[in-house]
Design a protein around this motif. Structure first.
Motif, mmCIF file in Angstrom:
data_model
loop_
_atom_site.group_PDB
_atom_site.id
_atom_site.type_symbol
_atom_site.label_atom_id
_atom_site.label_comp_id
_atom_site.label_asym_id
_atom_site.label_seq_id
_atom_site.Cartn_x
_atom_site.Cartn_y
_atom_site.Cartn_z
ATOM 1 N N LEU A 121 -2.541 -10.047 7.615
ATOM 2 C CA LEU A 121 -1.910 -8.745 7.473
ATOM 3 C C LEU A 121 -2.922 -7.676 7.813
ATOM 4 O O LEU A 121 -4.095 -7.783 7.495
ATOM 5 N N ASN A 122 -2.493 -6.653 8.504
ATOM 6 C CA ASN A 122 -3.355 -5.509 8.725
ATOM 7 C C ASN A 122 -2.511 -4.260 8.595
ATOM 8 O O ASN A 122 -1.317 -4.270 8.861
ATOM 9 N N LEU A 123 -3.125 -3.165 8.167
ATOM 10 C CA LEU A 123 -2.357 -1.975 7.852
ATOM 11 C C LEU A 123 -3.211 -0.739 8.024
ATOM 12 O O LEU A 123 -4.432 -0.809 8.092
ATOM 13 N N VAL A 159 8.407 -2.755 8.001
ATOM 14 C CA VAL A 159 7.275 -1.844 7.928
ATOM 15 C C VAL A 159 7.836 -0.433 7.843
ATOM 16 O O VAL A 159 9.050 -0.218 7.952
ATOM 17 N N LYS A 161 2.717 -6.726 15.740
ATOM 18 C CA LYS A 161 3.219 -5.989 14.592
ATOM 19 C C LYS A 161 3.003 -4.495 14.793
ATOM 20 O O LYS A 161 1.881 -4.054 15.055
ATOM 21 N N LEU A 188 2.148 -0.830 13.726
ATOM 22 C CA LEU A 188 1.356 -0.292 12.624
ATOM 23 C C LEU A 188 1.606 1.182 12.375
ATOM 24 O O LEU A 188 1.624 1.628 11.230
ATOM 25 N N HIS A 227 0.849 -1.186 0.000
ATOM 26 C CA HIS A 227 0.000 0.000 0.000
ATOM 27 C C HIS A 227 0.885 1.237 0.000
ATOM 28 O O HIS A 227 2.026 1.211 0.478
#
Length: 370
Positions: free
Chosen positions: A350-352, A256, A306, A308, A90
């Motif tokens: 996955l999350n973003l 990230v 994770k 973010l 993204h």
């Protein structure tokens, strides 16, 4: 009707608004529609969103293959629900999706719904399907998709990297492909893979400073970062902040972007969870600074979390635990707190967080409405 305010001031005010009201305000007048859909205004609005950190949307790719988050959004295509859909990257509010037919229940569905790559703006519900480009994959190879922004040429690009399986003794000289959104076409990458002893992890890439970045390993040991410059279309190698001596199954190293910096997070399954940031973008290992270290203790901190996003003051990190909880961790006070949301995001691959953006609204490229 004559405007009470000068047009320049109206444009300035509109650029401070969030995406959702701007979509509604297109109906106020023809003049406002023209302003909001103007490419220069869309860039201005995007820059304001990034600078002020004012609008972020959390997107979760759950293992039930539906996007679920505090506010439900819609998938931009009509593929069957059992189709494998992966978020591969993204940038600036755009999300790149790889739609794979291999999880369809039967051969007929696989023929109807081919392997596709989509660039999607989830906040305005518009997307673009990339033109199909077949790629010859040698035995024991898989291809990896990545997405980023070419700052020099003001272009969004998708890269398809052919990745050998780790058990291969050497890397064959195979081609890679890059897609230009501005040119709406694929072409071959002429540059060769920088080091034949390095193999890409299957984790997603990180897009920063006009380049894509992947974690690479050698013989099961995490070794370096491979970068692909989107303007020159050349590969290069970055040093990691530490030299991992443990096997890949003991360490999970990921990339990230936090606070505009490249970030490495590494989870040792038995001891700790480290997060490093590259304060000054470059190739020297000395450029890395450890942002924080978390012990793996359920009573004190979340495990396998994770990062973010980073707060504006740089002290708090928003983290997502694989079990579904969101945490804010204060790096100075070394304390974490749970972030309450209306709907838990359970066991996501996955999350973003994506920035609020009007990209794909101006009609400069072919669009389809989801």
């Amino acid at each position: 009707m004559t405007n009470i305010l000068p047009q320049e001031l109206i444009t300035e005010i509109l650029s401070l608004l969030l995406v959702k009201p701007l979509l509604r305000f297109q109906c106020v007048s023809k003049a406002w529609f023209v302003v909001i859909n103007d490419p220069d205004f869309i860039k201005m609005h995007l820059n304001r969103s990034i600078e002020t950190n004012r609008e972020r949307a959390l997107i979760a790719d759950a293992n039930n293959q539906r996007f679920s988050e505090p506010v439900q959004i819609y998938r931009p295509f009509n593929h069957p629900t059992n189709t494998f859909i992966k978020i591969v990257g993204h940038c600036n509010g755009l999300v790149c999706l790889h739609i794979c037919p291999f999880c369809c229940s039967n051969i007929e569905e696989r023929n109807i719904y081919p392997n596709e790559i989509v660039i999607w703006n989830p906040l305005i519900r518009k997307y673009k399907k990339l033109p199909f480009k077949p790629i010859e994959i040698p035995d024991d190879y898989v291809f990896k998709v990545a997405f980023g922004y070419d700052q020099i040429n003001d272009d969004y690009k998708v890269v398809r990297i052919l990745k050998p399986q780790p058990h291969l003794a050497r890397v064959a000289e195979v081609g890679h492909l890059v897609y230009s959104l501005r040119g709406n076409s694929w072409r071959r990458v002429e540059d060769k893979w920088p080091r034949k002893d390095l193999y890409l992890h299957m984790h997603c890439s990180a897009s920063l400073n006009g380049a894509l970045h992947w974690v690479a390993d050698r013989s099961g040991l995490t070794s370096a970062i491979i970068a692909f410059d989107l303007s020159t279309e050349k590969f290069r190698v970055h040093a990691l902040p530490i030299k991992s001596k443990s096997c890949a199954f003991e360490y999970n190293t990921h990339l990230v972007v936090l606070g505009g910096c490249l970030c490495v997070w590494e989870a040792n399954c038995e001891q700790f969870f480290d997060v490093w940031v590259m304060k000054e973008y470059g190739v020297a290992a000395s450029n890395w600074t450890r942002l924080y270290r978390l012990p793996h203790s359920p009573q004190q901190t979340p495990s396998y979390s994770k990062p973010l996003a980073l707060s504006n003051n740089g002290e708090e990190v928003l983290m997502h635990e694989f079990s579904g909880k969101l945490y804010c961790y204060n790096t100075k006070k070394k304390r974490s707190r749970i972030v309450e949301i209306q709907k838990r995001i359970e066991k996501c691959e996955l999350n973003l967080l994506v920035v609020g953006s009007l990209l794909l609204l101006d009609g400069m490229i072919e669009l389809e409405i989801g």
